[in-house]
Scaffold this active site. Structure first.
Site, short mmCIF file in Angstrom:
data_model
loop_
_atom_site.label_atom_id
_atom_site.label_comp_id
_atom_site.label_asym_id
_atom_site.label_seq_id
_atom_site.Cartn_x
_atom_site.Cartn_y
_atom_site.Cartn_z
N GLU A 228 67.34 18.52 10.93
CA GLU A 228 67.19 19.87 10.47
C GLU A 228 65.74 19.83 10.88
O GLU A 228 64.75 19.56 9.88
CB GLU A 228 67.30 20.28 9.15
CG GLU A 228 68.79 20.40 8.31
CD GLU A 228 69.40 21.46 9.05
OE1 GLU A 228 69.16 22.51 9.79
OE2 GLU A 228 70.77 21.54 8.75
N CYS A 262 60.83 27.00 8.07
CA CYS A 262 61.37 26.74 9.44
C CYS A 262 62.23 28.16 10.10
O CYS A 262 61.98 28.27 11.00
CB CYS A 262 62.41 25.72 9.33
SG CYS A 262 63.54 26.01 8.09
N GLU A 357 55.90 26.14 17.86
CA GLU A 357 55.98 26.75 16.40
C GLU A 357 54.84 26.68 15.59
O GLU A 357 54.00 25.92 15.66
CB GLU A 357 56.95 25.68 15.69
CG GLU A 357 57.20 26.07 14.22
CD GLU A 357 57.98 25.14 13.37
OE1 GLU A 357 57.80 23.96 13.43
OE2 GLU A 357 58.69 25.61 12.38
P1 NAP Z 1 56.83 16.34 9.15
O1 NAP Z 1 55.48 15.92 9.33
O2 NAP Z 1 57.92 15.85 10.22
O3 NAP Z 1 57.40 15.56 7.73
C1 NAP Z 1 58.58 15.66 7.21
C2 NAP Z 1 59.11 14.33 6.52
O4 NAP Z 1 59.13 13.17 7.65
C3 NAP Z 1 57.98 13.68 5.55
O5 NAP Z 1 58.62 13.26 4.50
C4 NAP Z 1 57.22 12.86 6.51
O6 NAP Z 1 56.54 11.82 5.95
C5 NAP Z 1 58.23 12.18 7.15
N1 NAP Z 1 57.75 11.69 8.58
C6 NAP Z 1 56.90 12.26 9.53
N2 NAP Z 1 56.86 11.58 10.68
C7 NAP Z 1 57.71 10.48 10.40
C8 NAP Z 1 57.87 9.60 11.38
N3 NAP Z 1 57.54 9.30 12.71
N4 NAP Z 1 58.93 8.45 11.11
C9 NAP Z 1 59.48 8.75 9.70
N5 NAP Z 1 59.14 9.75 8.92
C10 NAP Z 1 58.30 10.46 9.03
O7 NAP Z 1 57.16 17.72 8.89
P2 NAP Z 1 56.43 18.49 7.78
O8 NAP Z 1 55.02 19.13 8.36
O9 NAP Z 1 56.50 18.00 6.57
O10 NAP Z 1 57.18 19.98 7.80
C11 NAP Z 1 57.15 21.07 8.69
C12 NAP Z 1 58.29 20.79 9.84
O11 NAP Z 1 59.55 20.65 9.24
C13 NAP Z 1 58.46 22.11 10.54
O12 NAP Z 1 58.52 21.81 11.79
C14 NAP Z 1 59.34 22.94 9.92
O13 NAP Z 1 59.99 23.88 10.87
C15 NAP Z 1 60.47 21.78 9.59
N6 NAP Z 1 61.36 22.19 8.84
C16 NAP Z 1 62.68 22.28 9.12
C17 NAP Z 1 63.64 22.88 8.32
C18 NAP Z 1 65.25 23.10 8.60
O14 NAP Z 1 65.84 23.05 7.82
N7 NAP Z 1 65.55 23.02 9.65
C19 NAP Z 1 63.05 23.01 7.06
C20 NAP Z 1 61.96 23.01 6.56
C21 NAP Z 1 61.01 22.44 7.38
P3 NAP Z 1 55.03 11.79 5.60
O15 NAP Z 1 54.92 13.03 4.59
O16 NAP Z 1 54.90 10.67 4.64
O17 NAP Z 1 54.32 11.91 6.72
#
Ligand code: NAP
Length: 458
Positions: A228, A262, A357
């Site tokens: 997601e 999102c 985004e």
């Molecule tokens: P993010 O940086 O991707 O972090 C999300 C999770 O993934 C965190 O637990 C993070 O851990 C982990 N993570 C990040 N990079 C990783 C890697 N290379 N390998 C393994 N784990 C990794 O996203 P965010 O900034 O928290 O959230 C915003 C994004 O999420 C936006 O793009 C938003 O649109 C999307 N989102 C999508 C939905 C949906 O349902 N489609 C819902 C909500 C949000 P750490 O925090 O430890 O880095």
């Protein structure tokens, strides 16, 4: 560096947590696997009972839990309470309906019997974001627990207190240790868990970058993945729309959770015939929002989740402007993690902003001559999560809705989540579905059992 919980409203350090060691991580997976061996054998009614107790704990502790997430990620307190109410509904929805959704399906065959059963597959890893820190976890955990899997959650590093509080709800509900496990580690440690042979599948809600990394790792190990990811949802307003309502929903959809959603409307595509009227009303309402303490009910504009996130957004705005976009409203930092609600016009199709985004209160504004141009603009994005169309003509709405390349389209309504509605996207927004009857069948073994007698023909 330990995991830090920081209040983005005042940058105050609230608490620090040491990351788990590799040995602790491995032993938590072993414990989860042992719990799975019992959990998968329980009747649905017993699993449902545990989930209902978790929901009841969550309901009774709503304000306390809402304060924890508001203080560490900045969401307005009222929104945090709303998120918890939705989370309770989701848990109860699966506790009530899970068994029905997973009933074996009979297949009609020439002789003997055939059926497909939905069996659990094992411990699952959920990698979660901070923006809806209760809801995101629950929409993954509740259906999968009902299905007989157990879950290990690696929550975002900026919401460790929220992460711990969810695990405590399971403890308070009397769930066996290992059914729900919180893994206090950073993203860099996720590979170790994916690689563990006891982990049967991985679900990520997060950015495209994290999606690529996790899907690649899980793919190497041939493990099922649900992603997601991000979105840049179109919000189309046609000349026959109820304009006042469309403006109200535009503000609601762009500004919920200070734009860090999102499925927030991110690209506004308005019929030229009503464009000026829409733009000035939209801008006026955005400018009227009042920054303040997210714990204060009078605050209508909360900070972003961190100063770092605010800096990133300001950089994106600057880049857009340097490649030709104009700032119609806002565009600047108020202070710390607060950013002015912003509207960008004239965003050029060859600029990075056009495809990116904006995860915060920044609206990209376009006009369209006709329906076809509106559809073309809506689809000219690497993302395909949700989208909205505003028109008083249902036939026109349906035609446009079916032409939009996304996982969800809402007519005369912002894209919103509800337990019974499937949630998920296409293109760079990911794959797989959560919620509804679909969300409970992502991580099950749809096993065929074919009964015949030895005298039946081959
Ligand atoms: P993010 O940086 O991707 O972090 C999300 C999770 O993934 C965190 O637990 C993070 O851990 C982990 N993570 C990040 N990079 C990783 C890697 N290379 N390998 C393994 N784990 C990794 O996203 P965010 O900034 O928290 O959230 C915003 C994004 O999420 C936006 O793009 C938003 O649109 C999307 N989102 C999508 C939905 C949906 O349902 N489609 C819902 C909500 C949000 P750490 O925090 O430890 O880095």
């Amino acid at each position: 560096m330990p995991i830090r919980s920081v209040n983005p409203y005042n940058n105050q350090l609230l608490k620090t947590f040491d990351e788990l060691s590799d040995e602790q991580l491995d032993s938590l997976v072993v414990r989860a696997y042992a719990a799975y061996e019992d959990w998968r054998r329980l009747d649905y009614s017993k699993r449902s009972e545990v989930l209902k107790k978790v929901a009841s704990e969550m309901r009774s502790k709503r304000d306390q839990l809402a304060r924890i997430s508001t203080e560490e990620m900045g969401k307005r307190f009222g929104e945090s309470k709303g998120e918890l109410a939705l989370s309770v509904k989701i848990i109860e929805y699966y506790a009530e309906n899970g068994e029905k959704f997973l009933e074996p399906q009979k297949i009609s065959v020439k002789y003997g019997e055939a059926e497909v059963r939905n069996e659990p597959i094992g411990p699952l890893l959920g990698v979660m974001p901070w923006n809806f820190p209760y809801y995101q976890v629950v929409r993954f955990a509740a259906p999968n627990l009902m299905a007989g899997n157990v879950v290990l959650i690696k929550h975002a590093s900026n919401v460790p207190q929220t992460a711990v509080s969810i695990e405590e709800l399971f403890r308070a509900a009397g769930a066996e240790e290992g059914i729900y496990t919180n893994l206090l580690v950073k993203g860099s440690r996720v590979d170790r868990v994916i690689d563990n042979p006891m982990i049967a599948g991985v679900s990520l809600t997060g950015s495209v970058e994290a999606g690529r990394a996790i899907a690649a790792r899980a793919g190497e190990k041939l493990k099922k993945v649900v992603l997601e990811l991000g979105g840049s949802d179109p919000f189309i307003v046609l000349e026959d729309a109820n304009l006042d309502k469309a403006v109200d929903y535009a503000v609601f959809s762009r500004m919920l959770n200070t734009g860090q959603q999102c499925t927030a409307a991110k690209r506004f595509i308005v019929s030229q015939k009503v464009a000026d009227k829409f733009l000035s009303a939209f801008s006026e309402k955005l400018q009227s929002l009042q920054p303040g303490d997210p714990m204060d009910d009078k605050t209508t504009l909360a900070p972003l989740c961190s100063e770092e996130q605010a800096n990133k957004l300001l950089e994106q705005i600057d880049q857009a402007v340097s490649s030709g976009a104009k700032v119609y409203t806002g565009g600047k930092r108020i202070k710390g993690a607060f950013i002015e609600p912003t509207i960008l016009t004239d965003v050029k199709s060859d600029s990075p902003a056009y495809k990116e985004e904006f995860f915060g209160p920044v609206a990209l504004y376009f006009t369209a001559q006709d329906d076809d141009e509106a559809i073309a603009l809506a689809n000219d994005s690497p993302f395909g999560l949700g989208g909205s169309v505003f028109t008083e003509n249902p036939e026109r709405a349906k035609r446009i809705a079916s032409a939009i390349q996304s996982g969800m389209v809402f007519v005369n309504h912002p894209t919103l989540s509800s337990p019974e509605l499937p949630f998920g996207g296409v293109k760079n927004s990911g794959f797989g579905r959560e919620l509804s009857s679909l969300g409970i069948t992502e991580f099950v073994n749809k096993k065929l059992i074919r009964l015949a007698s030895v005298n039946d023909p081959l």
